[in-house]
Write a protein that holds these residues in place. Sequence first.
Motif, short mmCIF file in Angstrom:
data_model
loop_
_atom_site.label_atom_id
_atom_site.label_comp_id
_atom_site.label_asym_id
_atom_site.label_seq_id
_atom_site.Cartn_x
_atom_site.Cartn_y
_atom_site.Cartn_z
N THR A 35 0.85 -1.18 0.00
CA THR A 35 0.00 0.00 0.00
C THR A 35 0.89 1.24 0.00
O THR A 35 2.10 1.16 0.27
N GLU A 36 0.32 2.38 -0.25
CA GLU A 36 1.12 3.59 -0.34
C GLU A 36 1.78 3.93 0.99
O GLU A 36 2.97 4.30 1.04
N PHE A 37 1.06 3.76 2.11
CA PHE A 37 1.70 4.07 3.40
C PHE A 37 2.78 3.05 3.73
O PHE A 37 3.81 3.39 4.32
N GLU A 38 2.60 1.79 3.29
CA GLU A 38 3.64 0.78 3.50
C GLU A 38 4.88 1.11 2.67
O GLU A 38 6.01 0.91 3.12
N TRP A 39 4.67 1.63 1.46
CA TRP A 39 5.80 1.98 0.60
C TRP A 39 6.59 3.15 1.19
O TRP A 39 7.83 3.14 1.17
N VAL A 40 5.89 4.14 1.74
CA VAL A 40 6.57 5.27 2.38
C VAL A 40 7.40 4.78 3.56
O VAL A 40 8.57 5.16 3.73
N GLU A 41 6.81 3.91 4.37
CA GLU A 41 7.55 3.36 5.52
C GLU A 41 8.72 2.50 5.07
O GLU A 41 9.80 2.51 5.69
N TYR A 42 8.53 1.76 3.99
CA TYR A 42 9.59 0.89 3.47
C TYR A 42 10.77 1.72 2.98
O TYR A 42 11.94 1.38 3.24
N GLN A 43 10.49 2.81 2.28
CA GLN A 43 11.57 3.68 1.81
C GLN A 43 12.34 4.28 2.98
O GLN A 43 13.58 4.42 2.91
N ALA A 44 11.63 4.63 4.05
CA ALA A 44 12.31 5.15 5.24
C ALA A 44 13.20 4.07 5.86
O ALA A 44 14.32 4.37 6.32
N LEU A 53 16.00 -1.70 -7.13
CA LEU A 53 15.34 -0.43 -7.41
C LEU A 53 15.80 0.17 -8.73
O LEU A 53 15.12 1.02 -9.30
N HIS A 54 16.95 -0.28 -9.22
CA HIS A 54 17.50 0.21 -10.49
C HIS A 54 17.42 -0.84 -11.59
O HIS A 54 18.05 -0.69 -12.65
#
Length: 306
Positions: free
Chosen positions: A149-158, A215-216
């Motif tokens: 989910t979008e909030f999971e992705w934000v937390e994952y990037q952090a 990621l690349h």
Amino acid sequence: MRTEKVEYFSGPDRVRALWRTPDVVDGPTPAIIQGPGWLGLKDAQAYDRYHQGFTDAGFAVLSIDYRGFGESEGSDRGIVNPTHQLEDLVNGVTYLTTRDDVGAIGAYATGGTGGGNVVLLAATDPRVRAVISQMPVADGRDWLHRMRTEFEWVEYQALLEQDRRERVLTGKSRLVHPRNEVMVETLERKQSNFKKDVDVKIRMEVPLSMVDPLLHYRPGQAAIGLITPLMVVAVENDATTPTDHAVAIYEAAAGPKSLVLQRNTSHYAAYAKYADVVIPQMVAWFREHLHAPGDVVVRSDKPSRS
């Protein structure tokens, strides 16, 4: 189908592989190199029916364990390194060229980074004359993003950024589960016995630093203008490797190409459900594009009349 264990070097490490050939061989045989899919191994039972189909049709198959996996050497055990995996495939092609019993060379792979890697191989190595990419990843960042989910992705990037900071200070990366904290398993995968024969042999603790190269990871970009004959096999509404990734690779290619879309199925169920339909199409693709060039080339032009 005959099976023999072979090996070659990729960098300082031995890559170990299965060399599968038809029961009867008459002269040099067209060969297909296969690198496993995401966290896969060369001898996964799921591959057997494809190898049998290829060898029954007169092709040889070189199915490899990437460095760090299975019986291959490599200190980074269980780590998906796209750069190293591409090198292993390129070196595998070179190995095939050293064999007197090999003719034209093609490539096949399935499942996420497996399907993506052969697209990169085709874009890198002109010795590969035809490719089949089954259920590929076209963009690593998008793939990992869409599992969350979008909030999971934000937390994952952090979390990734925190791990990068820790690594430069300590030289150590957080250990995570590759099926749940890098890739995220679908409900189908959790409830399926698919590749259980492989799962028990795979390291289930890897450094989070493995994510950065993913990621690349851009097979979709490599496919732009690709002239190597390319077949892409996809599943409609695929929850594991997005269907539009496969379609994007197909649409980007500029050479002979074919898109096979499997409907009313799922990522893992499709291997069995449509094998009897898809494998003959794969065989036909390789038969069309891996025919050996003749020793005599004839060109005939009719003179124009003035």
